[in-house]
Write a protein that holds these residues in place. Sequence first.
Motif, PDB file in Angstrom:
ATOM      1  N   SER A  25       1.390  42.311 -16.427  1.00 42.83           N
ATOM      2  CA  SER A  25       1.391  42.715 -17.840  1.00 42.83           C
ATOM      3  C   SER A  25       1.765  44.185 -17.976  1.00 42.83           C
ATOM      4  O   SER A  25       2.508  44.558 -18.898  1.00 42.83           O
ATOM      5  CB  SER A  25       0.014  42.476 -18.478  1.00 42.83           C
ATOM      6  OG  SER A  25      -0.301  41.102 -18.487  1.00 42.83           O
ATOM      7  N   GLN A  41      -0.287  38.954 -24.050  1.00 41.25           N
ATOM      8  CA  GLN A  41      -1.274  38.060 -23.464  1.00 41.25           C
ATOM      9  C   GLN A  41      -2.527  38.045 -24.334  1.00 41.25           C
ATOM     10  O   GLN A  41      -3.063  36.984 -24.659  1.00 41.25           O
ATOM     11  CB  GLN A  41      -1.613  38.569 -22.058  1.00 41.25           C
ATOM     12  CG  GLN A  41      -2.654  37.756 -21.330  1.00 41.25           C
ATOM     13  CD  GLN A  41      -2.845  38.251 -19.889  1.00 41.25           C
ATOM     14  OE1 GLN A  41      -2.476  39.374 -19.555  1.00 41.25           O
ATOM     15  NE2 GLN A  41      -3.405  37.409 -19.062  1.00 41.25           N
ATOM     16  N   ASP A 101       3.754  36.382 -22.061  1.00 41.59           N
ATOM     17  CA  ASP A 101       2.654  36.638 -21.128  1.00 41.59           C
ATOM     18  C   ASP A 101       1.584  35.577 -21.337  1.00 41.59           C
ATOM     19  O   ASP A 101       0.865  35.606 -22.333  1.00 41.59           O
ATOM     20  CB  ASP A 101       2.107  38.053 -21.383  1.00 41.59           C
ATOM     21  CG  ASP A 101       1.306  38.582 -20.201  1.00 41.59           C
ATOM     22  OD1 ASP A 101       0.961  37.785 -19.309  1.00 41.59           O
ATOM     23  OD2 ASP A 101       1.028  39.797 -20.184  1.00 41.59           O
ATOM     24  N   GLY A 119      -6.054  40.450 -17.937  1.00 46.08           N
ATOM     25  CA  GLY A 119      -6.546  39.270 -18.650  1.00 46.08           C
ATOM     26  C   GLY A 119      -7.514  38.434 -17.813  1.00 46.08           C
ATOM     27  O   GLY A 119      -8.604  38.076 -18.260  1.00 46.08           O
TER      28      GLY A 119
HETATM   29 MG   LIG Z   1      -1.783  40.070 -17.503  1.00 45.39          MG
END
Ligand SMILES: [Mg+2]
Length: 512
Positions: A52, A94, A173, A409
């Motif tokens: 990311s 994301q 994402d 995440g």
């Molecule tokens: Mg990520």
Amino acid sequence: MTAEAQTKGSVAVEFDGVVKAFGPVQVLHGVSFSLAPGHVYGLLGENGAGKSTLMKILSGYEPLTGGTLRINGQPQQFTSSRDAEALGIVLIHQEFNLAEDLSVAQNIFLGHEKKKGWLLDDAAMERDAAAALAAVGLQVDPRTKVRRLIVAEKQLVEIAKAIARRARLLIMDEPTATLTPGETERLFKLIAQLRADGVTIVYISHKLDEVEQVTDEVIVMRDGRFVARAPTSEVTRHQMANLMVGRELADLYPPRDLVVAADAPAMRVRNFSVPGWAQDASFDVRPGEILGFAGLVGAGRTELFEGLLGLRPASGEVEMLGKPVPNHKGWRSPRDAAKHGLTYLSEDRKGKGLHVNFGLRQNLTLMALERFAKPWLQPDAERGALAEAVKDYGIRTGSLDVRASSLSGGNQQKLALAKVLQPKPKVVVLDEPTRGVDIGAKRDIYFLIQRLAREGLAVIVVSSELMELIGLCHRVAVMRAGRLVATLDADHLTEEELIAHATGTADTHAAA
Ligand SMILES: [Mg+2]
Ligand SMILES: Nc1ncnc2c1ncn2[C@@H]1O[C@H](COP(=O)(O)OP(=O)(O)OP(=O)(O)O)[C@@H](O)[C@H]1O
């Protein structure tokens, strides 16, 4: 530059020794690779590998701190996402990036408002928003406030927003983390169309079957470095997983033997209803048992448990460890439930799970304050608990003193899981526990759940991954249209059988 890259609005990317540090913490250590126009790339890597972050640099959300980013051969220093968008580069986040109190149409055109003279052209924006929504297959009125949407719908709004910006390089994402199989299929068709139009796509996902299905090439990162790339058709999923974690991965699921099989249920639920969502659900879960909940999106699983936790109006009978819950209505609030031994990991990590602007410590101990306030808050005890959780759950973070929002995440998901286990519950409900979690960490979470069950915890797992339910649980309950239609022994259970019960094509054999 190739002739192909010079065709209208194509975007060719070159990362050349890209470095990124957040303060003293370096997360990208000189990443170099290139992306050609019109291909679909799968970007793979463990939680915290830097996927990311690299994509935020490419789309102007984060500045790089070393190395060079070239677009169509030109070095770029983006100072905002607008700079990147001007070149047709759009990131679908994301963690959603929507303004909850604005309408769907306003979100889609935020920062790109259409005007008629000096005035906003609401009609034009609503019309164009409707077209973008149709492209992603979301049937909501463009005037609906985003706050009113469920997570899957928010994800589709994010995608529609990117479509409306006419991206030439689109970064997705974890786009399908919250989508149904049908919505995912539609997204894949859309990706194929965009690709045919020459749009470059970067597809980040931990769902390796999807990566296999939708990408032309995979690129693997590990610990902030580029490690490998290969045409998707030339690597197996197993090889992808091994490249990500840098070692041979053993069995994903722990042995399923039921160790603590006390006869008395830890929680007994009878005729529990959540108006509009679930009717007359009755089930037991015993100490040591892992009980799965399967069903299509909208079958009412999440809402059933939200009712039980006092997050929605509900009625029915509930007993915890043999004692009836007052009022026979479930609990008043998640905090009330936690006091009585039941905690809940929400599928909506950002909305109902973590306070992303709080520190890791505050998040971890929020539901177990009684343990840490004696009589006032004990920061050392909290810090100790955090250090332990970081180790137990494999949470990757450069420092313990950061906000939850700075975790990747998958690491936020691990923190959320640690948080609901802090109060040492007797029964825990985990709604999509491995969403966004990499395959190595997923295995760790399965083994952790199994260990807690062996120690006598009753675990309920709500999941849209059928293989996860079959591999991890002892029994699987299936909901369809608000009703519990079957409870199946997980031994010898197949995905087909679960789907048949969830869709109602197994009625002739349905055993309750
Ligand atoms: Mg990520
Ligand atoms: N704002 C920030 N401040 C400090 N550290 C950060 C910040 N943003 C990201 N990091 C760190 O950078 C590392 C890479 O994070 P990143 O989000 O890029 O991982 P990822 O590969 O996308 O992982 P996931 O699969 O879990 O989404 C992580 O260790 C993360 O904690």
